[in-house]
Design a protein around this motif. Structure first.
Motif, mmCIF file in Angstrom:
data_model
loop_
_atom_site.group_PDB
_atom_site.id
_atom_site.type_symbol
_atom_site.label_atom_id
_atom_site.label_comp_id
_atom_site.label_asym_id
_atom_site.label_seq_id
_atom_site.Cartn_x
_atom_site.Cartn_y
_atom_site.Cartn_z
ATOM 1 N N VAL A 8 20.119 21.625 51.952
ATOM 2 C CA VAL A 8 21.295 20.863 52.472
ATOM 3 C C VAL A 8 20.348 19.783 53.344
ATOM 4 C CG1 VAL A 8 22.505 20.878 54.710
ATOM 5 C CG2 VAL A 8 23.151 22.580 52.975
ATOM 6 N N ARG A 9 19.123 19.901 53.914
ATOM 7 C CA ARG A 9 18.371 19.117 54.444
ATOM 8 C C ARG A 9 17.948 17.959 53.442
ATOM 9 N NH1 ARG A 9 12.877 19.937 57.594
ATOM 10 N NH2 ARG A 9 12.329 19.663 55.434
ATOM 11 N N PHE A 10 17.516 18.292 52.302
ATOM 12 C CA PHE A 10 16.963 17.483 51.356
ATOM 13 C C PHE A 10 18.215 16.456 50.773
ATOM 14 C CE2 PHE A 10 16.235 16.005 46.792
ATOM 15 C CZ PHE A 10 14.873 15.310 47.074
ATOM 16 N N ILE A 11 19.362 17.060 50.828
ATOM 17 C CA ILE A 11 20.650 16.287 50.261
ATOM 18 C C ILE A 11 20.784 15.173 51.458
ATOM 19 C CG2 ILE A 11 23.121 16.411 49.833
ATOM 20 C CD1 ILE A 11 22.690 19.155 48.234
ATOM 21 N N ARG A 12 20.829 15.773 52.663
ATOM 22 C CA ARG A 12 21.180 14.717 53.682
ATOM 23 C C ARG A 12 20.064 13.748 54.049
ATOM 24 N NH1 ARG A 12 25.074 15.627 56.647
ATOM 25 N NH2 ARG A 12 26.233 17.464 56.583
ATOM 26 N N GLU A 13 19.021 13.959 53.317
ATOM 27 C CA GLU A 13 17.753 13.054 53.463
ATOM 28 C C GLU A 13 18.454 12.005 52.329
ATOM 29 O OE1 GLU A 13 13.739 14.539 52.894
ATOM 30 O OE2 GLU A 13 13.971 15.677 54.784
ATOM 31 N N ILE A 14 18.481 12.408 51.378
ATOM 32 C CA ILE A 14 18.946 11.609 50.136
ATOM 33 C C ILE A 14 19.924 10.750 50.556
ATOM 34 C CG2 ILE A 14 19.986 11.143 48.022
ATOM 35 C CD1 ILE A 14 18.430 13.561 46.861
ATOM 36 N N TYR A 15 20.921 11.285 50.989
ATOM 37 C CA TYR A 15 22.086 10.253 51.417
ATOM 38 C C TYR A 15 21.912 9.781 52.758
ATOM 39 C CZ TYR A 15 24.161 11.176 46.971
ATOM 40 O OH TYR A 15 24.241 11.320 45.798
ATOM 41 N N GLN A 16 20.875 9.994 53.533
ATOM 42 C CA GLN A 16 20.612 9.416 54.757
ATOM 43 C C GLN A 16 22.006 9.613 55.648
ATOM 44 O OE1 GLN A 16 18.731 5.474 54.826
ATOM 45 N NE2 GLN A 16 16.925 6.329 53.606
ATOM 46 N N LYS A 17 22.564 10.770 55.830
ATOM 47 C CA LYS A 17 23.424 11.216 56.708
ATOM 48 C C LYS A 17 23.051 12.524 57.447
ATOM 49 C CE LYS A 17 27.472 9.372 54.065
ATOM 50 N NZ LYS A 17 28.691 9.587 53.324
ATOM 51 N N GLN A 339 29.464 28.964 49.514
ATOM 52 C CA GLN A 339 30.206 28.873 50.979
ATOM 53 C C GLN A 339 29.079 28.256 51.942
ATOM 54 O OE1 GLN A 339 32.137 32.485 51.591
ATOM 55 N NE2 GLN A 339 32.763 31.003 53.111
ATOM 56 N N TYR A 340 27.727 28.495 51.963
ATOM 57 C CA TYR A 340 26.996 27.970 52.836
ATOM 58 C C TYR A 340 27.077 26.245 52.703
ATOM 59 C CZ TYR A 340 22.757 26.787 55.598
ATOM 60 O OH TYR A 340 21.710 26.237 56.309
ATOM 61 N N THR A 341 26.981 25.676 51.927
ATOM 62 C CA THR A 341 26.817 24.208 51.734
ATOM 63 C C THR A 341 28.251 23.621 52.143
ATOM 64 O OG1 THR A 341 27.397 24.623 49.037
ATOM 65 C CG2 THR A 341 25.088 23.865 50.148
ATOM 66 N N ASN A 342 29.429 24.376 51.578
ATOM 67 C CA ASN A 342 30.603 23.541 52.172
ATOM 68 C C ASN A 342 30.771 23.918 53.664
ATOM 69 O OD1 ASN A 342 32.123 22.573 49.831
ATOM 70 N ND2 ASN A 342 31.379 24.330 48.739
ATOM 71 N N ASN A 343 30.306 25.123 54.198
ATOM 72 C CA ASN A 343 30.362 25.378 55.551
ATOM 73 C C ASN A 343 29.402 24.229 56.423
ATOM 74 O OD1 ASN A 343 32.075 27.396 55.565
ATOM 75 N ND2 ASN A 343 30.660 29.067 55.866
ATOM 76 N N HIS A 344 28.465 23.725 55.678
ATOM 77 C CA HIS A 344 27.645 22.709 56.556
ATOM 78 C C HIS A 344 27.876 21.015 56.111
ATOM 79 C CE1 HIS A 344 25.450 26.445 57.124
ATOM 80 N NE2 HIS A 344 24.773 25.872 58.347
ATOM 81 N N GLY A 345 29.003 21.150 55.680
ATOM 82 C CA GLY A 345 29.406 19.571 55.304
ATOM 83 C C GLY A 345 28.999 18.965 54.269
ATOM 84 N N VAL A 346 28.461 19.666 53.273
ATOM 85 C CA VAL A 346 27.850 19.359 52.172
ATOM 86 C C VAL A 346 28.724 20.033 50.925
ATOM 87 C CG1 VAL A 346 25.958 19.320 50.302
ATOM 88 C CG2 VAL A 346 25.494 18.982 52.841
ATOM 89 N N MET A 347 29.438 18.859 50.080
ATOM 90 C CA MET A 347 30.384 19.313 49.294
ATOM 91 C C MET A 347 29.783 19.854 47.991
ATOM 92 S SD MET A 347 33.615 17.260 47.935
ATOM 93 C CE MET A 347 34.605 17.801 46.438
ATOM 94 N N THR A 348 29.960 20.803 47.522
ATOM 95 C CA THR A 348 29.437 21.386 46.346
ATOM 96 C C THR A 348 30.668 22.191 45.634
ATOM 97 O OG1 THR A 348 28.767 23.550 47.186
ATOM 98 C CG2 THR A 348 27.259 21.812 47.102
ATOM 99 N N ARG A 349 30.692 22.292 44.209
ATOM 100 C CA ARG A 349 31.804 22.839 43.581
ATOM 101 C C ARG A 349 31.146 23.652 42.278
ATOM 102 N NH1 ARG A 349 34.426 22.160 47.326
ATOM 103 N NH2 ARG A 349 36.498 21.014 47.709
ATOM 104 N N PRO A 350 31.972 24.844 42.059
ATOM 105 C CA PRO A 350 31.693 25.417 40.856
ATOM 106 C C PRO A 350 31.982 24.516 39.639
ATOM 107 C CG PRO A 350 33.630 26.432 41.898
ATOM 108 C CD PRO A 350 33.047 25.387 42.761
ATOM 109 N N VAL A 351 31.623 25.029 38.349
ATOM 110 C CA VAL A 351 32.200 24.252 37.259
ATOM 111 C C VAL A 351 33.609 24.852 37.083
ATOM 112 C CG1 VAL A 351 31.692 26.198 35.648
ATOM 113 C CG2 VAL A 351 31.382 23.660 34.877
ATOM 114 N N TRP A 352 34.328 24.348 36.298
ATOM 115 C CA TRP A 352 35.787 24.541 36.164
ATOM 116 C C TRP A 352 35.775 26.059 35.387
ATOM 117 C CZ3 TRP A 352 33.473 20.610 32.921
ATOM 118 C CH2 TRP A 352 33.806 19.305 33.331
#
Ligand SMILES: *Cc1c(COP(=O)(O)O)cnc(C)c1O
Length: 388
Positions: A8-17, A339-352
Protein backbone atom coordinates in the motif's frame (compact mmCIF):
# COMPACT_ATOMS: atom_id res chain seq x y z
CA UNK A 1 6.01 -3.66 8.59
CA UNK A 2 3.73 -6.30 7.04
CA UNK A 3 3.95 -7.11 3.35
CA UNK A 4 0.49 -5.70 2.64
CA UNK A 5 1.20 -2.34 4.25
CA UNK A 6 4.50 -2.19 2.34
CA UNK A 7 2.54 -2.68 -0.90
CA UNK A 8 0.00 0.00 0.00
CA UNK A 9 2.82 2.39 0.86
CA UNK A 10 4.56 1.70 -2.45
CA UNK A 11 1.38 2.30 -4.48
CA UNK A 12 0.77 5.54 -2.56
CA UNK A 13 4.34 6.62 -3.37
CA UNK A 14 3.91 5.96 -7.09
CA UNK A 15 0.70 7.98 -7.25
CA UNK A 16 1.92 10.55 -4.72
CA UNK A 17 -1.28 10.29 -2.72
CA UNK A 18 -0.83 10.03 1.01
CA UNK A 19 -4.47 9.52 2.02
CA UNK A 20 -6.73 9.94 -1.02
CA UNK A 21 -8.52 6.99 -2.57
CA UNK A 22 -6.56 5.43 -5.43
CA UNK A 23 -8.75 3.94 -8.17
CA UNK A 24 -7.81 0.97 -10.35
CA UNK A 25 -7.82 3.03 -13.52
CA UNK A 26 -8.91 6.58 -14.18
CA UNK A 27 -8.93 8.54 -17.43
CA UNK A 28 -6.55 11.44 -17.98
CA UNK A 29 -7.62 14.54 -19.90
CA UNK A 30 -4.47 16.54 -20.47
CA UNK A 31 -4.68 17.46 -24.16
CA UNK A 32 -7.18 18.94 -26.59
CA UNK A 33 -10.28 17.36 -25.00
CA UNK A 34 -12.03 20.60 -24.04
CA UNK A 35 -11.02 22.34 -27.25
CA UNK A 36 -12.42 19.60 -29.50
CA UNK A 37 -15.55 19.14 -27.40
CA UNK A 38 -16.23 22.87 -27.57
CA UNK A 39 -15.69 22.88 -31.33
CA UNK A 40 -18.04 19.93 -31.62
CA UNK A 41 -20.80 21.61 -29.57
CA UNK A 42 -20.32 24.90 -31.46
CA UNK A 43 -20.73 23.09 -34.77
CA UNK A 44 -24.08 21.59 -33.57
CA UNK A 45 -22.97 18.27 -35.10
CA UNK A 46 -22.84 16.28 -31.87
CA UNK A 47 -24.61 13.18 -33.11
CA UNK A 48 -24.50 10.91 -36.15
CA UNK A 49 -22.99 13.43 -38.58
CA UNK A 50 -19.67 15.28 -38.26
CA UNK A 51 -15.98 15.27 -39.03
CA UNK A 52 -14.58 13.98 -35.75
CA UNK A 53 -15.69 10.38 -36.30
CA UNK A 54 -13.84 10.14 -39.60
CA UNK A 55 -10.75 11.90 -38.20
CA UNK A 56 -10.72 9.59 -35.18
CA UNK A 57 -11.04 6.51 -37.42
CA UNK A 58 -8.13 7.68 -39.57
CA UNK A 59 -5.94 8.25 -36.49
CA UNK A 60 -6.75 4.82 -35.05
CA UNK A 61 -6.11 3.13 -38.40
CA UNK A 62 -2.75 4.92 -38.67
CA UNK A 63 -1.71 4.11 -35.13
CA UNK A 64 -2.65 0.43 -35.32
CA UNK A 65 -1.48 -0.01 -38.90
CA UNK A 66 -4.84 -1.39 -40.00
CA UNK A 67 -6.21 -0.67 -43.43
CA UNK A 68 -9.57 0.60 -42.14
CA UNK A 69 -11.17 1.42 -38.82
CA UNK A 70 -14.91 1.74 -38.22
CA UNK A 71 -16.14 3.47 -35.06
CA UNK A 72 -18.98 2.00 -32.97
CA UNK A 73 -21.05 2.99 -29.95
CA UNK A 74 -19.10 0.65 -27.68
CA UNK A 75 -16.84 -2.39 -27.69
CA UNK A 76 -19.67 -4.84 -27.03
CA UNK A 77 -21.60 -3.62 -30.12
CA UNK A 78 -18.39 -3.76 -32.13
CA UNK A 79 -17.92 -7.42 -31.10
CA UNK A 80 -21.55 -8.17 -31.99
CA UNK A 81 -21.12 -6.65 -35.44
CA UNK A 82 -17.77 -8.39 -36.00
CA UNK A 83 -19.43 -11.75 -35.27
CA UNK A 84 -22.28 -10.97 -37.70
CA UNK A 85 -19.74 -10.01 -40.38
CA UNK A 86 -18.07 -13.41 -39.91
CA UNK A 87 -21.39 -15.17 -40.47
CA UNK A 88 -22.03 -16.16 -36.85
CA UNK A 89 -25.73 -16.92 -36.52
CA UNK A 90 -28.39 -18.91 -34.67
CA UNK A 91 -27.06 -22.16 -33.23
CA UNK A 92 -23.51 -21.79 -34.37
CA UNK A 93 -20.57 -22.02 -31.97
CA UNK A 94 -17.79 -19.56 -31.26
CA UNK A 95 -14.57 -20.54 -29.53
CA UNK A 96 -13.38 -18.14 -26.85
CA UNK A 97 -11.63 -18.14 -23.48
CA UNK A 98 -13.32 -18.44 -20.06
CA UNK A 99 -11.10 -15.72 -18.56
CA UNK A 100 -12.42 -12.51 -20.09
CA UNK A 101 -14.95 -9.76 -19.45
CA UNK A 102 -18.52 -10.99 -19.81
CA UNK A 103 -19.10 -8.82 -22.92
CA UNK A 104 -17.07 -11.24 -25.07
CA UNK A 105 -19.51 -14.08 -24.46
CA UNK A 106 -22.61 -11.87 -24.35
CA UNK A 107 -21.91 -10.66 -27.90
CA UNK A 108 -21.79 -14.31 -29.01
CA UNK A 109 -25.20 -14.96 -27.42
CA UNK A 110 -26.67 -11.82 -29.11
CA UNK A 111 -26.14 -13.73 -32.38
CA UNK A 112 -27.96 -16.77 -31.01
CA UNK A 113 -24.63 -18.61 -31.00
CA UNK A 114 -22.97 -20.51 -28.15
CA UNK A 115 -19.51 -19.94 -26.69
CA UNK A 116 -17.09 -22.85 -26.39
CA UNK A 117 -14.49 -22.18 -23.69
CA UNK A 118 -10.89 -23.34 -24.16
CA UNK A 119 -8.05 -22.82 -21.72
CA UNK A 120 -5.59 -19.93 -21.53
CA UNK A 121 -1.80 -19.86 -21.27
CA UNK A 122 -0.76 -18.70 -17.83
CA UNK A 123 2.01 -16.41 -19.15
CA UNK A 124 -0.14 -14.47 -21.65
CA UNK A 125 -3.55 -14.90 -19.92
CA UNK A 126 -4.86 -15.31 -23.48
CA UNK A 127 -6.15 -18.32 -25.39
CA UNK A 128 -3.75 -21.26 -25.47
CA UNK A 129 -2.92 -22.39 -29.04
CA UNK A 130 -2.38 -25.95 -27.74
CA UNK A 131 -5.78 -26.04 -26.04
CA UNK A 132 -7.37 -24.60 -29.18
CA UNK A 133 -5.74 -27.18 -31.44
CA UNK A 134 -6.63 -29.97 -29.08
CA UNK A 135 -10.30 -29.01 -28.99
CA UNK A 136 -10.54 -28.49 -32.74
CA UNK A 137 -8.81 -31.75 -33.59
CA UNK A 138 -10.69 -33.94 -31.11
CA UNK A 139 -14.15 -32.35 -31.04
CA UNK A 140 -14.79 -31.19 -34.59
CA UNK A 141 -14.87 -32.58 -38.10
CA UNK A 142 -14.67 -30.88 -41.50
CA UNK A 143 -17.75 -31.09 -43.70
CA UNK A 144 -18.12 -30.02 -47.30
CA UNK A 145 -21.03 -27.64 -47.80
CA UNK A 146 -22.25 -28.15 -51.37
CA UNK A 147 -24.42 -25.03 -51.15
CA UNK A 148 -21.45 -22.69 -50.64
CA UNK A 149 -18.76 -25.00 -52.06
CA UNK A 150 -16.76 -24.49 -48.90
CA UNK A 151 -15.53 -26.59 -46.05
CA UNK A 152 -16.84 -25.87 -42.60
CA UNK A 153 -15.85 -27.11 -39.19
CA UNK A 154 -18.63 -28.82 -37.24
CA UNK A 155 -18.75 -29.83 -33.58
CA UNK A 156 -19.15 -33.63 -33.67
CA UNK A 157 -21.16 -33.81 -30.45
CA UNK A 158 -23.62 -30.94 -31.07
CA UNK A 159 -23.67 -30.87 -34.88
CA UNK A 160 -23.27 -27.09 -34.77
CA UNK A 161 -21.00 -25.14 -37.11
CA UNK A 162 -17.96 -23.54 -35.47
CA UNK A 163 -18.17 -20.12 -37.09
CA UNK A 164 -15.58 -17.96 -35.33
CA UNK A 165 -12.83 -17.86 -32.72
CA UNK A 166 -12.44 -14.90 -30.34
CA UNK A 167 -9.15 -14.82 -28.42
CA UNK A 168 -8.60 -11.93 -26.00
CA UNK A 169 -5.48 -9.84 -25.36
CA UNK A 170 -6.19 -9.90 -21.64
CA UNK A 171 -5.25 -6.79 -19.60
CA UNK A 172 -3.19 -5.66 -22.61
CA UNK A 173 -0.91 -8.72 -22.77
CA UNK A 174 -0.78 -10.01 -26.35
CA UNK A 175 -1.80 -13.66 -26.69
CA UNK A 176 -0.05 -16.06 -29.11
CA UNK A 177 -2.12 -14.62 -31.90
CA UNK A 178 0.03 -15.77 -34.85
CA UNK A 179 -0.29 -19.42 -33.80
CA UNK A 180 -4.01 -19.02 -33.09
CA UNK A 181 -4.64 -17.51 -36.54
CA UNK A 182 -2.66 -20.23 -38.29
CA UNK A 183 -4.54 -23.02 -36.46
CA UNK A 184 -7.88 -21.36 -37.23
CA UNK A 185 -6.89 -21.05 -40.90
CA UNK A 186 -6.36 -24.82 -41.03
CA UNK A 187 -9.89 -25.30 -39.75
CA UNK A 188 -11.43 -22.49 -41.84
CA UNK A 189 -12.55 -20.63 -38.73
CA UNK A 190 -12.31 -16.81 -38.89
CA UNK A 191 -10.56 -15.04 -36.01
CA UNK A 192 -11.94 -11.94 -34.28
CA UNK A 193 -9.45 -10.45 -31.83
CA UNK A 194 -10.96 -8.98 -28.71
CA UNK A 195 -8.38 -6.20 -28.40
CA UNK A 196 -10.68 -4.11 -26.17
CA UNK A 197 -7.91 -3.86 -23.57
CA UNK A 198 -4.86 -3.81 -25.82
CA UNK A 199 -4.69 -0.52 -27.73
CA UNK A 200 -0.94 0.16 -27.76
CA UNK A 201 0.09 -3.50 -27.38
CA UNK A 202 2.15 -5.16 -30.10
CA UNK A 203 3.02 -8.74 -30.93
CA UNK A 204 6.12 -9.28 -33.06
CA UNK A 205 6.01 -5.57 -33.98
CA UNK A 206 2.44 -5.74 -35.26
CA UNK A 207 -0.42 -4.10 -33.39
CA UNK A 208 -2.87 -6.43 -31.64
CA UNK A 209 -6.19 -6.58 -33.45
CA UNK A 210 -4.50 -6.66 -36.88
CA UNK A 211 -3.82 -10.41 -37.12
CA UNK A 212 -7.32 -11.83 -37.44
CA UNK A 213 -10.11 -11.08 -39.88
CA UNK A 214 -11.41 -8.32 -37.55
CA UNK A 215 -10.06 -6.64 -34.41
CA UNK A 216 -12.20 -4.95 -31.77
CA UNK A 217 -11.20 -2.03 -29.51
CA UNK A 218 -13.08 -0.40 -26.62
CA UNK A 219 -12.92 3.20 -25.41
CA UNK A 220 -14.97 2.77 -22.27
CA UNK A 221 -14.08 5.09 -19.37
CA UNK A 222 -11.74 2.55 -17.76
CA UNK A 223 -9.76 1.68 -20.90
CA UNK A 224 -6.39 3.13 -21.93
CA UNK A 225 -8.06 5.93 -23.90
CA UNK A 226 -11.72 6.85 -23.62
CA UNK A 227 -14.50 8.40 -25.68
CA UNK A 228 -16.92 8.20 -22.75
CA UNK A 229 -18.31 5.08 -24.38
CA UNK A 230 -17.08 3.75 -27.69
CA UNK A 231 -15.55 0.99 -29.71
CA UNK A 232 -13.75 0.40 -33.00
CA UNK A 233 -13.55 -2.35 -35.58
CA UNK A 234 -10.17 -2.89 -37.28
CA UNK A 235 -10.02 -4.33 -40.79
CA UNK A 236 -7.41 -5.33 -43.32
CA UNK A 237 -10.13 -5.80 -45.96
CA UNK A 238 -11.69 -2.59 -47.31
CA UNK A 239 -14.87 -4.22 -48.56
CA UNK A 240 -15.59 -5.78 -45.20
CA UNK A 241 -15.02 -2.37 -43.57
CA UNK A 242 -17.51 -0.79 -46.00
CA UNK A 243 -20.07 -3.40 -45.11
CA UNK A 244 -19.45 -2.79 -41.41
CA UNK A 245 -19.92 0.96 -41.73
CA UNK A 246 -23.13 0.40 -43.69
CA UNK A 247 -24.51 -1.90 -40.97
CA UNK A 248 -23.62 0.55 -38.17
CA UNK A 249 -25.73 3.25 -39.87
CA UNK A 250 -29.06 1.36 -40.16
CA UNK A 251 -27.97 0.02 -43.57
CA UNK A 252 -29.16 3.27 -45.11
CA UNK A 253 -28.45 3.63 -48.80
CA UNK A 254 -26.87 6.97 -49.74
CA UNK A 255 -29.49 9.29 -51.20
CA UNK A 256 -30.20 13.03 -50.79
CA UNK A 257 -33.67 12.45 -49.29
CA UNK A 258 -35.05 8.91 -49.70
CA UNK A 259 -35.23 6.54 -46.73
CA UNK A 260 -33.93 3.44 -48.40
CA UNK A 261 -32.46 0.64 -46.27
CA UNK A 262 -31.20 -2.55 -47.87
CA UNK A 263 -30.55 -4.71 -44.81
CA UNK A 264 -31.49 -5.05 -41.14
CA UNK A 265 -28.91 -2.59 -39.86
CA UNK A 266 -28.03 -1.21 -36.44
CA UNK A 267 -27.69 2.16 -34.76
CA UNK A 268 -24.10 1.36 -33.81
CA UNK A 269 -22.23 4.36 -35.23
CA UNK A 270 -20.19 6.37 -32.73
CA UNK A 271 -21.65 9.89 -32.14
CA UNK A 272 -19.47 12.81 -33.21
CA UNK A 273 -19.17 14.19 -29.67
CA UNK A 274 -17.62 10.93 -28.45
CA UNK A 275 -15.19 10.94 -31.36
CA UNK A 276 -14.15 14.52 -30.48
CA UNK A 277 -13.04 13.25 -27.07
CA UNK A 278 -11.40 10.21 -28.69
CA UNK A 279 -9.39 12.30 -31.13
CA UNK A 280 -7.93 14.32 -28.25
CA UNK A 281 -7.17 11.09 -26.37
CA UNK A 282 -5.43 9.22 -29.21
CA UNK A 283 -3.13 12.22 -29.68
CA UNK A 284 -1.73 11.39 -26.22
CA UNK A 285 -1.42 7.63 -26.57
CA UNK A 286 2.39 7.56 -26.64
CA UNK A 287 2.57 9.53 -23.42
CA UNK A 288 0.02 7.24 -21.74
CA UNK A 289 1.91 4.11 -22.80
CA UNK A 290 5.22 5.55 -21.65
CA UNK A 291 3.79 6.37 -18.25
CA UNK A 292 2.13 2.97 -17.89
CA UNK A 293 5.32 1.16 -18.84
CA UNK A 294 7.22 3.23 -16.29
CA UNK A 295 4.72 2.23 -13.58
CA UNK A 296 4.94 -1.41 -14.71
CA UNK A 297 8.71 -1.46 -14.40
CA UNK A 298 8.51 0.10 -10.92
CA UNK A 299 6.00 -2.57 -9.86
CA UNK A 300 8.12 -5.34 -11.43
CA UNK A 301 11.21 -4.55 -9.40
CA UNK A 302 9.24 -3.84 -6.21
CA UNK A 303 7.33 -7.14 -6.31
CA UNK A 304 10.44 -9.08 -7.23
CA UNK A 305 12.16 -7.64 -4.13
CA UNK A 306 9.34 -8.64 -1.79
CA UNK A 307 8.77 -12.05 -3.42
CA UNK A 308 5.33 -11.64 -4.97
CA UNK A 309 4.69 -12.90 -8.50
CA UNK A 310 4.19 -10.00 -10.92
CA UNK A 311 3.04 -10.76 -14.48
CA UNK A 312 5.37 -9.26 -17.10
CA UNK A 313 4.83 -8.97 -20.83
CA UNK A 314 5.33 -12.34 -22.54
CA UNK A 315 7.98 -13.10 -25.18
CA UNK A 316 7.88 -11.20 -28.51
CA UNK A 317 5.40 -8.73 -27.01
CA UNK A 318 5.12 -5.11 -26.06
CA UNK A 319 2.26 -4.66 -23.59
CA UNK A 320 0.38 -1.43 -22.90
CA UNK A 321 0.18 -2.62 -19.25
CA UNK A 322 -3.45 -1.53 -19.13
CA UNK A 323 -3.96 -3.24 -15.77
CA UNK A 324 -1.03 -4.58 -13.72
CA UNK A 325 -1.46 -8.08 -12.31
CA UNK A 326 0.00 -9.90 -9.32
CA UNK A 327 -0.53 -13.53 -8.32
CA UNK A 328 -0.97 -14.87 -4.79
CA UNK A 329 -0.33 -18.42 -3.59
CA UNK A 330 -4.00 -19.19 -3.12
CA UNK A 331 -7.52 -17.86 -2.86
CA UNK A 332 -7.41 -17.28 0.92
CA UNK A 333 -4.32 -15.10 0.69
CA UNK A 334 -5.71 -13.28 -2.33
CA UNK A 335 -8.88 -12.46 -0.40
CA UNK A 336 -6.92 -11.20 2.61
CA UNK A 337 -4.99 -8.86 0.30
CA UNK A 338 -8.18 -7.61 -1.41
CA UNK A 339 -9.71 -6.92 1.99
CA UNK A 340 -6.64 -5.10 3.30
CA UNK A 341 -6.05 -2.85 0.27
CA UNK A 342 -9.70 -1.93 -0.28
CA UNK A 343 -10.00 -1.12 3.45
CA UNK A 344 -6.98 1.15 3.08
CA UNK A 345 -8.27 3.25 0.17
CA UNK A 346 -6.31 1.44 -2.54
CA UNK A 347 -8.60 -0.13 -5.07
CA UNK A 348 -7.74 -3.69 -6.10
CA UNK A 349 -9.90 -6.28 -7.82
CA UNK A 350 -9.82 -10.02 -8.41
CA UNK A 351 -9.95 -11.20 -12.02
CA UNK A 352 -13.42 -11.92 -13.48
CA UNK A 353 -15.26 -15.03 -12.42
CA UNK A 354 -14.71 -17.62 -15.17
CA UNK A 355 -17.53 -17.21 -17.67
CA UNK A 356 -18.36 -20.93 -17.78
CA UNK A 357 -19.24 -20.63 -14.07
CA UNK A 358 -21.86 -17.91 -14.67
CA UNK A 359 -25.47 -19.11 -14.72
CA UNK A 360 -26.17 -18.21 -18.37
CA UNK A 361 -23.07 -19.98 -19.71
CA UNK A 362 -23.07 -22.97 -17.36
CA UNK A 363 -24.26 -25.38 -20.06
CA UNK A 364 -21.70 -24.26 -22.64
CA UNK A 365 -18.84 -26.54 -23.60
CA UNK A 366 -15.79 -26.03 -21.36
CA UNK A 367 -12.93 -28.50 -21.31
CA UNK A 368 -9.81 -28.75 -19.18
CA UNK A 369 -9.56 -25.20 -17.89
CA UNK A 370 -6.60 -25.88 -15.60
CA UNK A 371 -4.69 -22.63 -16.20
CA UNK A 372 -7.82 -20.47 -16.20
CA UNK A 373 -8.92 -21.93 -12.86
CA UNK A 374 -5.43 -21.48 -11.38
CA UNK A 375 -5.23 -17.82 -12.45
CA UNK A 376 -8.83 -17.00 -11.50
CA UNK A 377 -8.17 -17.97 -7.88
CA UNK A 378 -4.94 -16.02 -7.52
CA UNK A 379 -4.81 -12.94 -9.76
CA UNK A 380 -5.35 -9.42 -8.47
CA UNK A 381 -5.35 -6.18 -10.47
CA UNK A 382 -3.67 -3.21 -8.79
CA UNK A 383 -3.89 0.55 -9.55
CA UNK A 384 -2.58 1.23 -13.06
CA UNK A 385 -3.66 4.71 -14.22
CA UNK A 386 -1.17 6.74 -16.23
CA UNK A 387 0.45 9.49 -14.18
CA UNK A 388 -0.72 13.08 -14.76
C1 LIG B 1 -14.23 -3.49 -22.06
C2 LIG B 1 -14.26 -4.81 -22.74
C3 LIG B 1 -15.24 -5.15 -23.69
C4 LIG B 1 -16.45 -4.32 -23.96
O1 LIG B 1 -16.24 -3.03 -24.28
P1 LIG B 1 -17.33 -1.90 -23.93
O2 LIG B 1 -16.85 -0.72 -24.68
O3 LIG B 1 -17.32 -1.73 -22.45
O4 LIG B 1 -18.66 -2.38 -24.44
C5 LIG B 1 -15.13 -6.37 -24.32
N1 LIG B 1 -14.14 -7.23 -24.05
C6 LIG B 1 -13.20 -6.96 -23.15
C7 LIG B 1 -12.12 -7.95 -22.91
C8 LIG B 1 -13.24 -5.76 -22.44
O5 LIG B 1 -12.33 -5.49 -21.50
Amino acid sequence: MSKYSQIVRFIREIYQKEDDFIPLHEPLFAGNEKKYLEACVDSTFVSSVGEFVHDFEVKIAEYTGSKEAVACVNGTNALHLALILCGVGQNSEVITQPLTFVATANAIRYCGAFPVFVDIDSDTLGMSPEALRKWLSTSTTKQFDSRTNEYRTVNIRTGRIVSACVPVHTFGFPCRIDEIVSICNEFEVPVIEDAAESLGSFYRDQHTGCFGKIGVLSFNGNKIITTGGGGMLLFQDENLAKKAKHLTTQAKVNHPWEFLHDDVGFNYRMPNINAALGLAQIEQINRFIESKRYIASAYRSFFSDIGICYISEPEHSISNYWLNCILFDGKAERDRFLQYTNNHGVMTRPVWKLLNELEMFRNCEANCLRNAIYVSERLVNIPSSALP
